[in-house]
Design an enzyme around this catalytic site. Structure first.
Site, PDB file in Angstrom:
ATOM      1  N   HIS A 181       0.832  -1.208   0.000  1.00  0.00           N
ATOM      2  CA  HIS A 181       0.000   0.000   0.000  1.00  0.00           C
ATOM      3  C   HIS A 181       0.866   1.258   0.000  1.00  0.00           C
ATOM      4  O   HIS A 181       2.070   1.190   0.230  1.00  0.00           O
ATOM      5  CB  HIS A 181      -0.929   0.009   1.226  1.00  0.00           C
ATOM      6  CG  HIS A 181      -0.201  -0.282   2.514  1.00  0.00           C
ATOM      7  ND1 HIS A 181      -0.233  -1.514   3.122  1.00  0.00           N
ATOM      8  CD2 HIS A 181       0.585   0.496   3.294  1.00  0.00           C
ATOM      9  CE1 HIS A 181       0.492  -1.486   4.224  1.00  0.00           C
ATOM     10  NE2 HIS A 181       1.007  -0.268   4.355  1.00  0.00           N
ATOM     11  N   ASP A 281       7.500  -5.634   3.483  1.00  0.00           N
ATOM     12  CA  ASP A 281       6.455  -5.569   4.504  1.00  0.00           C
ATOM     13  C   ASP A 281       5.151  -6.196   3.985  1.00  0.00           C
ATOM     14  O   ASP A 281       4.730  -5.948   2.858  1.00  0.00           O
ATOM     15  CB  ASP A 281       6.208  -4.105   4.896  1.00  0.00           C
ATOM     16  CG  ASP A 281       5.195  -3.978   6.017  1.00  0.00           C
ATOM     17  OD1 ASP A 281       5.483  -4.473   7.120  1.00  0.00           O
ATOM     18  OD2 ASP A 281       4.128  -3.398   5.774  1.00  0.00           O
ATOM     19  N   GLU A 323       8.202 -10.399   5.208  1.00  0.00           N
ATOM     20  CA  GLU A 323       7.623 -10.233   6.548  1.00  0.00           C
ATOM     21  C   GLU A 323       6.214 -10.820   6.547  1.00  0.00           C
ATOM     22  O   GLU A 323       5.220 -10.100   6.503  1.00  0.00           O
ATOM     23  CB  GLU A 323       7.614  -8.742   6.933  1.00  0.00           C
ATOM     24  CG  GLU A 323       7.179  -8.464   8.359  1.00  0.00           C
ATOM     25  CD  GLU A 323       5.727  -7.983   8.467  1.00  0.00           C
ATOM     26  OE1 GLU A 323       5.221  -7.889   9.598  1.00  0.00           O
ATOM     27  OE2 GLU A 323       5.105  -7.718   7.425  1.00  0.00           O
ATOM     28  N   HIS A 392       9.511  -4.707  16.691  1.00  0.00           N
ATOM     29  CA  HIS A 392       8.704  -3.501  16.870  1.00  0.00           C
ATOM     30  C   HIS A 392       7.222  -3.828  17.006  1.00  0.00           C
ATOM     31  O   HIS A 392       6.431  -3.028  17.498  1.00  0.00           O
ATOM     32  CB  HIS A 392       8.894  -2.565  15.679  1.00  0.00           C
ATOM     33  CG  HIS A 392       8.188  -3.031  14.450  1.00  0.00           C
ATOM     34  ND1 HIS A 392       8.645  -4.095  13.691  1.00  0.00           N
ATOM     35  CD2 HIS A 392       7.044  -2.611  13.848  1.00  0.00           C
ATOM     36  CE1 HIS A 392       7.815  -4.286  12.686  1.00  0.00           C
ATOM     37  NE2 HIS A 392       6.840  -3.407  12.750  1.00  0.00           N
ATOM     38  N   ASP A 393       6.840  -5.026  16.553  1.00  0.00           N
ATOM     39  CA  ASP A 393       5.437  -5.396  16.486  1.00  0.00           C
ATOM     40  C   ASP A 393       4.975  -6.067  17.772  1.00  0.00           C
ATOM     41  O   ASP A 393       5.748  -6.274  18.709  1.00  0.00           O
ATOM     42  CB  ASP A 393       5.217  -6.337  15.292  1.00  0.00           C
ATOM     43  CG  ASP A 393       4.081  -5.872  14.396  1.00  0.00           C
ATOM     44  OD1 ASP A 393       3.158  -5.212  14.902  1.00  0.00           O
ATOM     45  OD2 ASP A 393       4.116  -6.175  13.194  1.00  0.00           O
ATOM     46  N   ARG A 517       1.644  -0.613  21.242  1.00  0.00           N
ATOM     47  CA  ARG A 517       2.939  -1.169  20.843  1.00  0.00           C
ATOM     48  C   ARG A 517       4.068  -0.155  21.070  1.00  0.00           C
ATOM     49  O   ARG A 517       5.240  -0.550  21.144  1.00  0.00           O
ATOM     50  CB  ARG A 517       2.907  -1.605  19.372  1.00  0.00           C
ATOM     51  CG  ARG A 517       2.031  -2.825  19.132  1.00  0.00           C
ATOM     52  CD  ARG A 517       1.934  -3.166  17.664  1.00  0.00           C
ATOM     53  NE  ARG A 517       1.323  -2.084  16.892  1.00  0.00           N
ATOM     54  CZ  ARG A 517       1.123  -2.128  15.575  1.00  0.00           C
ATOM     55  NH1 ARG A 517       1.481  -3.210  14.892  1.00  0.00           N
ATOM     56  NH2 ARG A 517       0.565  -1.114  14.934  1.00  0.00           N
TER      57      ARG A 517
END
Length: 647
Positions: A181, A281, A323, A392-393, A517
């Site tokens: 996106h 990603d 990912e 990071h997730d 997060r």
């Protein structure tokens, strides 16, 4: 398109771009010819019926040639100095970080590289740094310009200087590309909003709800709390637009070959910046189809395989990381299958093992972890994992229900226990985490929190319990040790090496307080990090232990990811173990996930007819004589051993 048409297309491209195929461009042209048939076949699978099939195939070839011509001699030389499987090495260890939260900006990063090299990190994953709207960036994953560094981090020139410094120091660079996106502030979106039919076709845009409603019947919601549904009404163009992640992220329409060629151009732009590993990603979402979940579809894999073939032509030294945080079986597909086995993504995240480590830590048992290994062992030779304990997730619990049932648990109740344990709600839990993206319909949720806080260090410090602090540190090192020696490139998350706790300041930030997060995405306090060199501090104990693990790993070629791992049959419900076999070496890696001592029969080390007599533990730096089957190796709470066979 037949072989003659391929030859003609290549010949025309050579003529039009003045390629010196007998001299400077010979290696490139040889690779182009070698991969042309595969590129044609994959492209045809996707776009055979598209009216612009031939035009965009020609554009694809021209993009490859242009990328080659723009690639510096330095990077071409680096390509050919790397062997084909350079990324399988035991000498590579990574860290993922947010540039602004780690060093302020790109200009400040070179001054921190020696800190990372001292730790043992020589691969840096810089979280998204390309232009995105400040308040609707999704942490940088809503990109408004793929070729412009966001001013918050510096400039493209700053990035080039960082890359050059890193390469001069023997380091590797990893960057993200968001293929699924764009931001709704991207130039293509701006043109689509004005009604330009060319750019409306870059996205999924509909006049009414008839087709969106058909998609919605089978498409799950990614963020049901903060971004329900998969479509957004856009007033400017009077269209319903597919926005799977957030309303400000428009999904690209890869059924349009022009979109593929445009994004290939961006991929190769990153390659020519000197990127060593390109993190793709959310590749699971690349292809959308009514009547499906629009995740993990065959065409998404075809897109990745086509990208891999193109990269092999122009930047063969750049590895691709997919990912895909999906079920264990689905993850395997991202390495490629059939004729494209090991020819899709070079890396995938071992998200299953990561989650199963947390499962084992919460339960003190390794049965579910062991149940997953037959699937994970199917990873093909020549590919590798990114192994990690945190990123990071959030931490998802997406491993298969049958694995939980094999361990004797009810899947729904077991996951509820894990959620309650890590969010600190379960009686006796020492963990300080939080639930992320709770789905009120299914009660699915993921887990946020730093490695240290989830391991109990936050509560231990608050309660001033030296015993609990010691146990928390031992848990942290246990988790990292499993990740480092399992096979693949270990990827630390910044701050974990210095035992950072949850940062709750995100609650006061209007553009972040909806996303917990951010509690495990700290702003580095370099005064705190100086404590990593002060003997006896918590920071020093964690840093020093992490450093030692990486030093041990780099000394042992048997740890390279050469598909040489065998899990040992479980002899104790609390203990997981595997052996790494090399030409002349064998390394037993044994881990106790219990808060109590565990007894492991020495028979464990005689598995499969192999019978060592003497072992050297690289962690304790002492030798062990292998006892009889009636004797035991005693592992303390959360202890681990790295036992090399010496006799």
């Amino acid at each position: 398109m037949n072989n003659n048409q391929i030859v003609n297309a290549l010949f025309d491209a050579v003529q039009n771009n003045n390629l010196d195929i007998a001299g400077a461009d010979k290696k490139f042209y040889t690779k182009l010819v070698l991969h042309a048939a595969e590129i044609r076949d994959l492209y045809t699978q996707l776009y055979a019926n598209h009216p612009e099939f031939s035009t965009n195939f020609t554009r694809l070839i021209e993009v490859l040639i242009s990328s080659h011509q723009n690639r510096t001699a330095e990077l071409k030389d680096r390509d050919y100095k790397k062997n084909e499987n350079w990324f399988l090495s035991n000498e590579i260890a990574g860290m993922s970080l947010y540039v602004d939260r780690f060093s302020g900006n790109l200009s400040g990063l070179p001054a921190r590289l020696d800190y990372l090299l001292d730790l043992g990190v020589n691969l840096l994953h810089l979280m998204p740094i390309f232009q995105s709207p400040e308040k609707e960036s999704d942490g940088g994953y809503a990109v408004s310009d793929f070729q412009k560094v966001d001013k918050r981090f510096g400039s493209l020139n700053d990035l080039k200087k960082v890359r050059k410094t890193m390469h001069d120091k023997g380091m590797y660079l990893m960057l993200d590309i968001v293929l699924n996106h764009t931001s709704d502030k991207h130039e293509w979106v701006e043109k689509a909003k004005k009604g330009d039919p060319k750019y409306l076709d870059y996205y999924y845009c509909f006049d009414d709800r008839s087709l969106p409603d058909q998609y919605e019947q089978t498409m799950p919601e990614i963020f049901p709390e903060s971004a329900p549904g998969n479509f957004t009404w856009v007033e400017e163009c009077q269209k319903w637009v597919m926005t799977v992640f957030h309303r400000y992220q428009w999904d690209l329409n890869y059924s349009n070959p022009r979109v593929f060629v445009e994004m290939l151009d961006n991929v190769l732009f990153y390659a020519n910046l000197g990127v060593d590993v390109l993190r793709i990603d959310a590749p699971a979402f690349l292809w959308k189809q009514i009547g499906t979940t629009s995740q993990n579809l065959p065409q998404a894999h075809t897109i990745l395989q086509l990208l891999k073939q193109c990269v092999q032509v122009t930047a063969p030294g750049m590895a691709l990381l997919g990912e895909a945080i999906v079920s264990p079986g689905a993850i395997m597909e991202y390495f490629g299958e059939g004729r494209y086995l090991a020819k899709e993504c070079d890396f995938a995240y071992n998200a299953t093992q990561m989650a199963l480590q947390w499962d084992a830590l919460a339960t003190g048992q390794v049965s579910i972890m062991m149940a997953a290994q037959p699937i994970l062992a199917k990873k093909p030779f020549g590919t590798s994992w990114i192994t990690y304990t945190r990123c990071h997730d959030d931490i998802g619990l997406g491993y298969d229900d049958y694995m939980i049932r094999e361990a004797g648990y009810d899947p729904f109740e077991h996951r509820r226990y894990l959620k309650e344990y890590f969010s600190g709600q379960f009686p006796g839990s020492v963990s300080s985490g939080a639930l992320f993206s709770v789905n009120p319909k299914t009660q699915d949720a993921r887990i946020s929190g730093t490695l240290a806080s989830l391991c109990g260090l936050e509560k231990a410090i608050i309660e001033k319990s030296e015993n609990q602090i010691e146990l928390a540190i031992q848990k942290i090192i246990l988790m990292q040790a499993n990740s480092f020696f399992l096979g693949g490139v270990p990827m630390l998350f910044y701050g974990d090496e210095a035992a950072y706790l949850n940062d709750y300041s995100f609650i006061d930030s209007p553009d972040r307080n909806y996303d917990n997060r951010w509690m495990h995405r700290p702003i580095i306090d370099w005064q705190k990090n100086e404590l990593t060199s002060k003997t006896g501090t918590i920071e020093n104990r964690v840093f020093a232990a992490t450093k030692r693990l990486l030093e041990i790993r780099k000394k042992l070629p048997v740890v390279a990811d050469l598909k040489n791992i065998r899990w040992i049959p479980r002899h104790n419900i609390h203990v997981a173990g595997f052996v790494r076999n090399g030409k002349e070496k064998a390394l037993y890696c044994i881990f106790n996930y219990s808060h109590e001592s565990a007894y492991l029969t020495w028979h464990t080390f005689r598995y499969n007819g192999f019978s060592p007599e003497k072992l050297y533990d690289h962690w304790r730096q002492e030798y062990f004589q292998v006892g009889t089957d009636a004797d035991y190796l005693i592992l303390g709470p959360y202890a681990f051993y790295l036992l090399e066979v010496t006799e």
